[in-house]
Design an enzyme around this catalytic site. Structure first.
Site, PDB file in Angstrom:
ATOM      1  N   ASN A 185       0.864  -1.186   0.000  1.00 14.70           N
ATOM      2  CA  ASN A 185       0.000   0.000   0.000  1.00 14.70           C
ATOM      3  C   ASN A 185       0.902   1.237   0.000  1.00 14.70           C
ATOM      4  O   ASN A 185       1.533   1.537   1.001  1.00 14.70           O
ATOM      5  CB  ASN A 185      -0.884  -0.031   1.260  1.00 14.70           C
ATOM      6  CG  ASN A 185      -1.626   1.274   1.468  1.00 14.70           C
ATOM      7  OD1 ASN A 185      -1.782   2.079   0.537  1.00 14.70           O
ATOM      8  ND2 ASN A 185      -2.102   1.494   2.696  1.00 14.70           N
ATOM      9  N   LYS A 238       0.112   4.288  -0.242  1.00 15.74           N
ATOM     10  CA  LYS A 238      -0.529   5.483   0.356  1.00 15.74           C
ATOM     11  C   LYS A 238      -0.368   6.697  -0.567  1.00 15.74           C
ATOM     12  O   LYS A 238      -0.323   6.531  -1.789  1.00 15.74           O
ATOM     13  CB  LYS A 238       0.045   5.756   1.747  1.00 15.74           C
ATOM     14  CG  LYS A 238       0.069   4.506   2.619  1.00 15.74           C
ATOM     15  CD  LYS A 238       0.301   4.812   4.051  1.00 15.74           C
ATOM     16  CE  LYS A 238       0.476   3.519   4.814  1.00 15.74           C
ATOM     17  NZ  LYS A 238       0.478   3.684   6.239  1.00 15.74           N
ATOM     18  N   HIS A 248      -9.179   1.339   5.293  1.00 16.69           N
ATOM     19  CA  HIS A 248      -7.867   1.487   5.932  1.00 16.69           C
ATOM     20  C   HIS A 248      -8.005   2.423   7.128  1.00 16.69           C
ATOM     21  O   HIS A 248      -8.788   3.377   7.093  1.00 16.69           O
ATOM     22  CB  HIS A 248      -6.852   2.040   4.915  1.00 16.69           C
ATOM     23  CG  HIS A 248      -5.450   1.995   5.429  1.00 16.69           C
ATOM     24  ND1 HIS A 248      -4.962   2.941   6.298  1.00 16.69           N
ATOM     25  CD2 HIS A 248      -4.443   1.109   5.227  1.00 16.69           C
ATOM     26  CE1 HIS A 248      -3.703   2.629   6.598  1.00 16.69           C
ATOM     27  NE2 HIS A 248      -3.371   1.525   5.964  1.00 16.69           N
ATOM     28  N   GLU A 278      -6.315   4.799   8.150  1.00 12.35           N
ATOM     29  CA  GLU A 278      -6.102   6.226   7.876  1.00 12.35           C
ATOM     30  C   GLU A 278      -7.379   6.844   7.319  1.00 12.35           C
ATOM     31  O   GLU A 278      -7.687   8.002   7.584  1.00 12.35           O
ATOM     32  CB  GLU A 278      -4.902   6.405   6.931  1.00 12.35           C
ATOM     33  CG  GLU A 278      -3.593   6.187   7.685  1.00 12.35           C
ATOM     34  CD  GLU A 278      -2.463   5.593   6.853  1.00 12.35           C
ATOM     35  OE1 GLU A 278      -2.534   5.610   5.624  1.00 12.35           O
ATOM     36  OE2 GLU A 278      -1.508   5.090   7.482  1.00 12.35           O
ATOM     37  N   GLU A 336      -5.050  -4.748  11.059  1.00  9.80           N
ATOM     38  CA  GLU A 336      -4.002  -3.741  11.156  1.00  9.80           C
ATOM     39  C   GLU A 336      -4.192  -2.924  12.429  1.00  9.80           C
ATOM     40  O   GLU A 336      -4.988  -1.966  12.453  1.00  9.80           O
ATOM     41  CB  GLU A 336      -4.072  -2.793   9.956  1.00  9.80           C
ATOM     42  CG  GLU A 336      -3.870  -3.462   8.632  1.00  9.80           C
ATOM     43  CD  GLU A 336      -3.307  -2.473   7.622  1.00  9.80           C
ATOM     44  OE1 GLU A 336      -2.174  -2.676   7.178  1.00  9.80           O
ATOM     45  OE2 GLU A 336      -3.996  -1.486   7.311  1.00  9.80           O
ATOM     46  N   GLY A 386       2.897   2.375  10.578  1.00  6.66           N
ATOM     47  CA  GLY A 386       3.851   3.450  10.337  1.00  6.66           C
ATOM     48  C   GLY A 386       4.617   3.878  11.578  1.00  6.66           C
ATOM     49  O   GLY A 386       5.257   4.926  11.597  1.00  6.66           O
ATOM     50  N   SER A 392       3.814  -2.161  10.329  1.00 12.23           N
ATOM     51  CA  SER A 392       5.272  -2.207  10.460  1.00 12.23           C
ATOM     52  C   SER A 392       5.866  -3.571  10.108  1.00 12.23           C
ATOM     53  O   SER A 392       6.788  -4.050  10.786  1.00 12.23           O
ATOM     54  CB  SER A 392       5.694  -1.749  11.861  1.00 12.23           C
ATOM     55  OG  SER A 392       5.281  -0.406  12.069  1.00 12.23           O
TER      56      SER A 392
HETATM   57  C1  PEP Z   1      -0.449   0.144   6.053  1.00 12.87           C
HETATM   58  O1  PEP Z   1      -0.479   1.260   5.609  1.00 12.87           O
HETATM   59  O2  PEP Z   1      -1.380  -0.613   5.779  1.00 12.87           O
HETATM   60  C2  PEP Z   1       0.678  -0.274   6.881  1.00 12.87           C
HETATM   61  C3  PEP Z   1       0.627  -1.449   7.420  1.00 12.87           C
HETATM   62  O3  PEP Z   1       1.723   0.602   7.016  1.00 12.87           O
HETATM   63  P1  PEP Z   1       3.180   0.270   7.651  1.00 12.87           P
HETATM   64  O4  PEP Z   1       3.637  -1.022   7.072  1.00 12.87           O
HETATM   65  O5  PEP Z   1       4.028   1.431   7.251  1.00 12.87           O
HETATM   66  O6  PEP Z   1       2.992   0.182   9.130  1.00 12.87           O
END
Ligand code: PEP
Length: 252
Positions: A9, A11, A96, A98, A168, A174, A213
């Site tokens: 992803n 973003k 998601h 975000e 998640e 992040g 992460s």
């Molecule tokens: C994500 O945006 O779905 C995500 C898991 O980000 P990151 O791997 O940077 O934590």
């Protein structure tokens, strides 16, 4: 047979020339991966055509990061499932954290997007996950199960492989702080209980992937867990080397 899934992803990152370079490097990096994995790239809308063109004929698949629930009409700024299919997407990421956290997407909105996508044969990855505060209040399982139940209510699935749930934890996205494999597995197995209670044995084919992460040095131990069927990758997916390493480890 259930295939593991690794999805990048991107973003709101990657200008078109950057998307081109990243995609080319990923394509060459994964060329010798023989294992039957689903590998998805989810660039921003503005790079869908570039990335889609480059991955045509390769094993990589295109996903959007969002979708709207109507097919056409006066919805300024929105993009429909039909438009995404037309642009070469096979998949859409929905809900998601975000979008839930920054743009106010509720379970009800997620549900509308999910129904509209599946009705048009756009495959979906639906994201769920708790905030740090909810985890500290020991509400993780309750919150995640309610997000999953909302998504699954009255859902008719013809093909379980076209519906993926991504757990998640918001506090792990992040931040560099991933859930431990055991923490993730605890939630994944709680999700599996719900999919099983609604759809029965066959729903074992629904993949539950982990995001938060994920990096080359933690993917292996996550995938060793019984109910973790892949990963949604943010930051590490913006670098071809780390994304390719993750894919290779997942393919071992
Ligand atoms: C994500 O945006 O779905 C995500 C898991 O980000 P990151 O791997 O940077 O934590």
């Amino acid at each position: 047979m259930k295939k593991n899934m690794i999805a990048g992803n991107w973003k709101m990152n990657m200008l078109r020339h950057e998307a081109r370079e990243l995609t080319e490097n990923i394509i060459s990096g994964v060329a010798d991966v023989e294992h039957d994995l689903d590998i998805l790239l989810a660039p921003p809308f503005t790079a869908l055509d570039i990335v889609g063109g480059l991955i045509e004929g390769t094993r990589l698949k295109l996903s959007s990061q969002n979708v709207f629930w109507e097919d056409r009409g006066a919805f300024t700024g929105e993009i429909s499932p039909a438009m995404l299919l037309d642009a070469g997407c096979e998949w859409a990421i929905i809900g998601h954290s975000e979008r839930r956290g920054i743009l106010g997407e509720t379970d009800a909105i997620v549900k509308k997007k999910l129904n509209a996508s599946l009705a048009d044969s756009l495959k979906v990855i639906v994201c769920v996950g708790e905030t740090l505060e909810e985890r500290e209040q020991e509400k993780t399982i309750k919150i995640v199960q309610s997000q999953v139940k909302s998504a699954l209510t009255d859902l008719e699935l013809n093909d379980y492989s076209e519906f993926v749930l991504a757990y998640e934890p918001v506090w792990a996205i992040g931040t560099g702080k991933n859930a431990t494999p055991e923490q993730a597995e605890q939630v994944h197995s709680a999700i599996r209980e719900i999919t099983g209670s609604i759809f029965g044995q066959e729903s074992e084919l629904i993949r539950i992937i982990y995001g938060g992460s994920v990096k080359p040095d933690n993917i292996k131990e996550l995938l060793e867990m019984e109910n973790i069927d892949g990963a949604l990758i943010g930051g590490a997916g913006l670098n071809a080397d780390s994304f390719v390493k993750i894919v290779k480890i997942a393919g071992e």
